[in-house]
Design an enzyme around this catalytic site. Structure first.
Site, mmCIF file in Angstrom:
data_model
loop_
_atom_site.group_PDB
_atom_site.id
_atom_site.type_symbol
_atom_site.label_atom_id
_atom_site.label_comp_id
_atom_site.label_asym_id
_atom_site.label_seq_id
_atom_site.Cartn_x
_atom_site.Cartn_y
_atom_site.Cartn_z
ATOM 1 N N GLU A 1 -0.444 -38.836 18.081
ATOM 2 C CA GLU A 1 -1.496 -38.728 19.078
ATOM 3 C C GLU A 1 -1.786 -40.148 19.549
ATOM 4 O O GLU A 1 -2.035 -41.028 18.728
ATOM 5 C CB GLU A 1 -2.754 -38.107 18.445
ATOM 6 C CG GLU A 1 -3.836 -37.887 19.462
ATOM 7 C CD GLU A 1 -5.113 -37.293 18.851
ATOM 8 O OE1 GLU A 1 -5.081 -36.842 17.698
ATOM 9 O OE2 GLU A 1 -6.124 -37.305 19.567
ATOM 10 N N ARG B 1 1.094 -37.037 2.689
ATOM 11 C CA ARG B 1 0.988 -38.264 3.476
ATOM 12 C C ARG B 1 0.992 -39.479 2.563
ATOM 13 O O ARG B 1 0.698 -39.394 1.379
ATOM 14 C CB ARG B 1 -0.255 -38.246 4.362
ATOM 15 C CG ARG B 1 -1.577 -38.162 3.621
ATOM 16 C CD ARG B 1 -2.759 -38.370 4.556
ATOM 17 N NE ARG B 1 -2.662 -37.629 5.801
ATOM 18 C CZ ARG B 1 -2.846 -38.163 7.014
ATOM 19 N NH1 ARG B 1 -3.141 -39.425 7.168
ATOM 20 N NH2 ARG B 1 -2.762 -37.436 8.085
ATOM 21 N N LYS C 1 -6.698 -43.572 11.282
ATOM 22 C CA LYS C 1 -6.905 -44.275 12.550
ATOM 23 C C LYS C 1 -8.382 -44.498 12.814
ATOM 24 O O LYS C 1 -8.766 -45.532 13.340
ATOM 25 C CB LYS C 1 -6.253 -43.496 13.692
ATOM 26 C CG LYS C 1 -4.776 -43.843 13.835
ATOM 27 C CD LYS C 1 -4.162 -43.197 15.055
ATOM 28 C CE LYS C 1 -3.618 -41.849 14.685
ATOM 29 N NZ LYS C 1 -2.877 -41.205 15.783
HETATM 30 P P1 ATP Z 1 -4.617 -40.554 11.005
HETATM 31 O O1 ATP Z 1 -5.024 -39.667 9.881
HETATM 32 O O2 ATP Z 1 -4.250 -41.933 10.597
HETATM 33 O O3 ATP Z 1 -5.561 -40.527 12.145
HETATM 34 P P2 ATP Z 1 -2.970 -38.646 12.288
HETATM 35 O O4 ATP Z 1 -2.295 -37.692 11.405
HETATM 36 O O5 ATP Z 1 -4.131 -38.179 13.063
HETATM 37 O O6 ATP Z 1 -3.253 -39.971 11.483
HETATM 38 P P3 ATP Z 1 -1.022 -38.607 14.318
HETATM 39 O O7 ATP Z 1 -0.853 -39.546 15.442
HETATM 40 O O8 ATP Z 1 -1.463 -37.219 14.606
HETATM 41 O O9 ATP Z 1 -1.990 -39.302 13.293
HETATM 42 O O10 ATP Z 1 0.291 -38.595 13.422
HETATM 43 C C1 ATP Z 1 1.583 -38.499 13.908
HETATM 44 C C2 ATP Z 1 2.473 -38.053 12.798
HETATM 45 O O11 ATP Z 1 2.433 -38.980 11.736
HETATM 46 C C3 ATP Z 1 2.017 -36.720 12.253
HETATM 47 O O12 ATP Z 1 3.137 -35.893 12.069
HETATM 48 C C4 ATP Z 1 1.348 -37.074 10.963
HETATM 49 O O13 ATP Z 1 1.459 -36.028 10.049
HETATM 50 C C5 ATP Z 1 2.119 -38.323 10.526
HETATM 51 N N1 ATP Z 1 1.292 -39.172 9.685
HETATM 52 C C6 ATP Z 1 0.073 -39.669 9.963
HETATM 53 N N2 ATP Z 1 -0.428 -40.358 8.927
HETATM 54 C C7 ATP Z 1 0.499 -40.297 7.946
HETATM 55 C C8 ATP Z 1 0.584 -40.809 6.608
HETATM 56 N N3 ATP Z 1 -0.394 -41.528 6.063
HETATM 57 N N4 ATP Z 1 1.704 -40.553 5.902
HETATM 58 C C9 ATP Z 1 2.700 -39.835 6.436
HETATM 59 N N5 ATP Z 1 2.691 -39.328 7.671
HETATM 60 C C10 ATP Z 1 1.608 -39.552 8.431
HETATM 61 MG MG MG Z 2 -3.580 -36.238 14.152
#
Ligand code: ATP
Ligand code: MG
Length: 572
Positions: free
Chosen positions: A45, A270, A280
Site C-alpha cells: 500500500e 511477518r 508504517k
Molecule cells: P505495516 O504493518 O508496516 O503497515 P502493511 O502490511 O500494512 O505493513 P503493506 O504495504 O500492506 O504493509 O504490505 C505489503 C506486503 O508486505 C504485504 O503482503 C504484507 O503482508 C507484507 N509485509 C508487511 N510487513 C511485513 C513484515 N513485517 N514481514 C513480512 N511481510 C510484511
Molecule cells: Mg497493509
C-alpha cells in the site's frame, strides 16, 4: 532462529521444497493446479516507505517466482486515497529495484481495476449478495457483535435489489456525504468469524485519488479490492502475512460468489526485528515528529534507511534467506541482520585507516621533512583488490583510546615506555606524555621509532603485543563520522506501549556525531555510497551529505570488539 541456507534453485527438475510455502507450490505444480503456473505478487500500500519486513515479502514473492520459473507482479494496493502519495509509489519502485528484483512490464494499481470492481459490486447487488446500509460506522461496529456474541442484522439488510442498485448508483454519483452509507456484503451476522459479518465493501470518501483524481467518491475496501486484483491478474499463489488468515474465508467467499478465477491465499509470519519497530504507522510517527531526519535516516529499518546506512542488497537478501518463512510469529535478533552485512562487507570492503578521536603523536627521532609512503593491503580477504600507498611522517594521529597512561591489566596498547606497531609502518615507543595543565588531559605523546622495523616487523624478531592504526597529521583529511546505535533501548519497543509510548524507549544515543575525525587522504573524493572498513573500527559508507572535500561517513556496523568484552568482564 538460524536456518539452513537454501541454495537458489533453478529449473523445475531441481525443486527442493525448503519451507511450507514452497512445499505447497511444489504440490500444486505436481497436481497441475493452475496449469502448473506460478504467479505471485508483491502488493504494497503506497502509504509509507518500505521496511525490512517488506523486504522479506519481496524476497519471498519475487524469489519464489524466479525459482519456479514463474512471474511476480508489483501491485500497488491504492484503495485509500487519503493516506497515499506519489512519493511513496516512487520510493517503493526504487527500493524493489535496488533489492535486485524486476517486475518487467507488470506494474499494476488496484485503482486500475476500479471500474471492474464497481461492476463486481453491482453484480453482487443483483445477485442479492450485497446491500446498501445506512448505519453509521459506529452503529456498524455495535451491530457487529464480538468474538463471544453474535452480531445483529442491519435494519437495511433486506432492501430490494432495485433500491440497492439505485442507492449504490447515487452513492457513486456523489449524492451522499462521507460515512453516511456503505455497501455491505450479505453474508452472516452470526458467523464465528467477524470478517464474515456483512463486511463493508464500499465506502463513501470524497477525496482526490493520486491516480483517478476525482472520478470516484466511493472506494472499495481492501478485502474486496485485494482478492479481485489477484484474480484479474491471474495470480496463482497470493502470499500474505498471518493477520490475513482470518480474512481468507472472505477472500474465498467473494471469488466463489462471483464465480471468477480463484488464486490460493497462503499466510506466513511477518518479520519482527528486535530493537526496532516495523509498522508504517509507527515509522510515520518517527518521521513526522522528527525523532529521525527522514524516511532514509540511517537508523530507520526502512530499505532507504538501510541503504543510506551502508547495507547492500546482497546482505538484505541473504538475511531474508536465513530467517526463512514460518507459520508462527517470532522476533528476529537485530544481531543477525548485522551479521549479514558484516559477512558481505568483510569480503568486499576496502580497508583504510581512520582515527575517530585523534591523539597527536610526535615521533621525535623521525626527520622533520621526510614523508615516506608505506604500502597497505586493501583487503586481506581478497588479494585481487591490491595495495595502496599511505603517507607517513613525523607527526601522526592515533586513536585516543589506544593510549593509557596507567594501563590496566590486559591493556596491551600504547603506554609510557611501551612499544607497539603502527600498522604497515614502524614500531614506536612512548617516551613522553604532554598534558593540559588545567584539565590534566593528555594532549600529545612523544615517541621514538625504530627505522629497522619498516613494514611492521623487527629484524631482531622482537615482538609487540598491539598494532595501532594511524594517519599522518599533515596528509589526513578531516571528516565527520556518524556513529549509529540501536534506535530503541528496548528489545520490543511496542510492548512498552501499554500505558506508555514506544517513543519513550527511543535511545538518546542512537546517533553520536564525531566532527574532527581524521581519515586517510585516499578518501578525499570517495563517491557517495561507497563503503570501507575503517580498520579496527567498523564498516563505514560515504553519506550523501558529503560535499566538495568535506566528507561525512556513516557507520554501517561495528566490528566485533574483543576489548570491549574483556573490559566488561573485568568490570563485573
Ligand atoms: P505495516 O504493518 O508496516 O503497515 P502493511 O502490511 O500494512 O505493513 P503493506 O504495504 O500492506 O504493509 O504490505 C505489503 C506486503 O508486505 C504485504 O503482503 C504484507 O503482508 C507484507 N509485509 C508487511 N510487513 C511485513 C513484515 N513485517 N514481514 C513480512 N511481510 C510484511
Ligand atoms: Mg497493509
Amino acid at each position: 532462529m538460524m536456518k539452513d541456507n537454501t541454495s537458489l534453485m533453478s529449473g523445475t527438475d531441481s525443486l527442493r521444497p525448503s519451507d511450507f510455502i514452497r512445499s505447497i507450490i511444489t504440490e500444486d505444480i505436481k497436481a497441475k493446479k493452475y496449469e502448473g503456473r506460478v504467479h505471485t505478487r508483491f502488493p504494497p500500500e503506497p502509504n509509507g516507505y518500505l521496511h525490512i519486513g517488506h523486504a522479506k515479502s519481496i524476497c519471498l514473492n519475487f524469489g519464489i517466482a524466479a525459482e519456479f520459473g514463474g512471474l511476480c507482479n508489483l501491485r500497488f494496493d491504492d484503495t485509500n486515497p487519503t493516506k497515499e502519495e506519489v512519493e511513496y509509489v516512487e520510493s517503493i519502485k526504487e527500493d524493489v529495484r535496488w533489492l535486485g528484483f524486476d517486475w518487467d512490464d507488470r506494474m499494476f494499481f488496484a485503482s486500475d481495476y476500479f471500474d471492474r470492481l464497481h461492476s463486481y459490486a453491482v453484480q453482487l447487488i443483483r445477485d442479492g449478495r450485497a446491500y446498501v446500509c445506512d448505519l453509521s460506522p459506529r452503529e456498524i461496529r455495535e451491530y457487529r457483535g464480538t468474538l463471544t456474541e453474535p452480531g445483529k442484522d442491519s435494519p437495511y439488510r433486506n432492501r430490494s435489489v432495485e433500491e440497492n442498485l439505485d442507492l449504490f448508483e447515487r452513492m457513486r454519483a456523489g449524492e451522499f456525504a462521507d460515512g453516511c452509507r456503505t455497501l455491505r456484503a450479505k453474508i452472516d451476522m452470526k458467523s464465528g468469524n467477524l470478517n464474515m459479518r456483512d463486511p463493508v465493501i464500499y465506502r463513501i470518501l470524497h477525496a482526490t485519488h493520486h491516480r483517478t483524481g476525482d472520478k470516484w467518491c466511493i472506494y472499495p475496501m481492501y478485502d474486496f479490492a485485494h482478492c479481485f486484483s489477484d484474480s484479474l491478474e491471474k495470480i496463482t499463489h497470493s502470499i500474505c502475512t498471518l493477520e490475513f488468515e482470518d480474512h481468507r474465508p472472505l477472500y474465498d467467499w467473494f471469488l466463489d460468489t462471483l464465480g471468477v478465477y480463484h488464486p490460493r491465499q497462503i499466510e506466513f509470519a511477518r518479520l519482527n526485528l528486535s530493537y526496532t519497530v516495523l509498522s508504517k504507522r509507527k515509522l510515520i510517527e518517527l518521521v513526522a515528529q522528527k525523532h529521525v531526519t527522514g524516511w532514509d535516516d540511517p537508523r530507520m529499518p526502512t530499505i532507504s534507511g538501510l541503504r543510506r546506512r551502508g547495507y547492500t542488497p546482497e546482505s538484505i537478501r541473504n538475511f531474508c534467506e536465513r530467517i526463512g518463512v514460518a507459520k508462527r510469529d517470532s522476533i528476529v535478533d537485530m544481531a543477525l541482520l548485522e551479521f549479514c552485512i558484516r559477512e558481505d562487507l568483510n569480503k568486499r570492503a576496502p580497508r583504510v585507516m581512520a582515527v575517530l578521536n585523534p591523539l597527536r603523536v610526535v615521533i621525535d627521532n623521525y626527520p622533520e621533512d621526510l614523508v615516506e609512503e608505506v604500502e597497505a593491503v586493501n583487503n586481506p580477504e581478497d588479494s585481487g583488490m591490491g595495495t595502496r600507498k599511505v603517507p607517513f611522517s613525523r607527526i601522526i594521529y592515533i586513536e585516543r583510546e589506544d593510549f593509557r597512561e596507567d594501563p590496566p591489566k590486559q591493556f596491551f596498547r600504547l603506554a609510557p615506555g611501551r612499544e607497539v606497531r603502527l600498522r604497515y609502518a614502524y614500531f614506536i615507543k612512548c617516551v613522553g606524555v604532554v598534558k593540559d595543565e588545567k584539565t590534566g588531559e593528555v594532549t600529545e605523546l612523544h615517541c621514538t621509532y625504530d627505522p629497522q622495523t619498516r613494514g611492521g616487523d623487527a629484524h631482531d624478531g622482537r615482538k609487540v603485543k598491539a598494532t595501532l592504526h594511524w594517519v599522518s597529521a599533515a596528509h589526513a583529511i578531516e571528516a565527520e563520522l556518524r556513529l549509529y546505535n540501536l534506535l530503541f533501548t528496548e528489545a520490543d519497543p511496542v510492548s512498552v506501549e501499554e500505558g506508555g509510548d514506544f517513543i519513550s524507549s527511543l535511545n538518546p544515543e542512537s546517533l553520536v556525531t564525531l566532527r574532527s575525525c581524521r581519515v586517510e587522504p585516499c578518501l578525499a573524493n570517495a563517491a557517495g555510497g561507497s563503503f570501507y572498513q575503517f580498520e579496527r573500527q567498523g564498516y563505514f559508507c560515504v553519506d550523501p551529505d558529503s560535499s566538495g572535500g568535506s566528507m561525512v561517513f556513516n557507520r554501517t556496523v561495528t566490528l566485533r570488539d574483543t576489548w570491549a568484552k574483556v573490559e566488561k568482564k573485568q568490570n563485573k
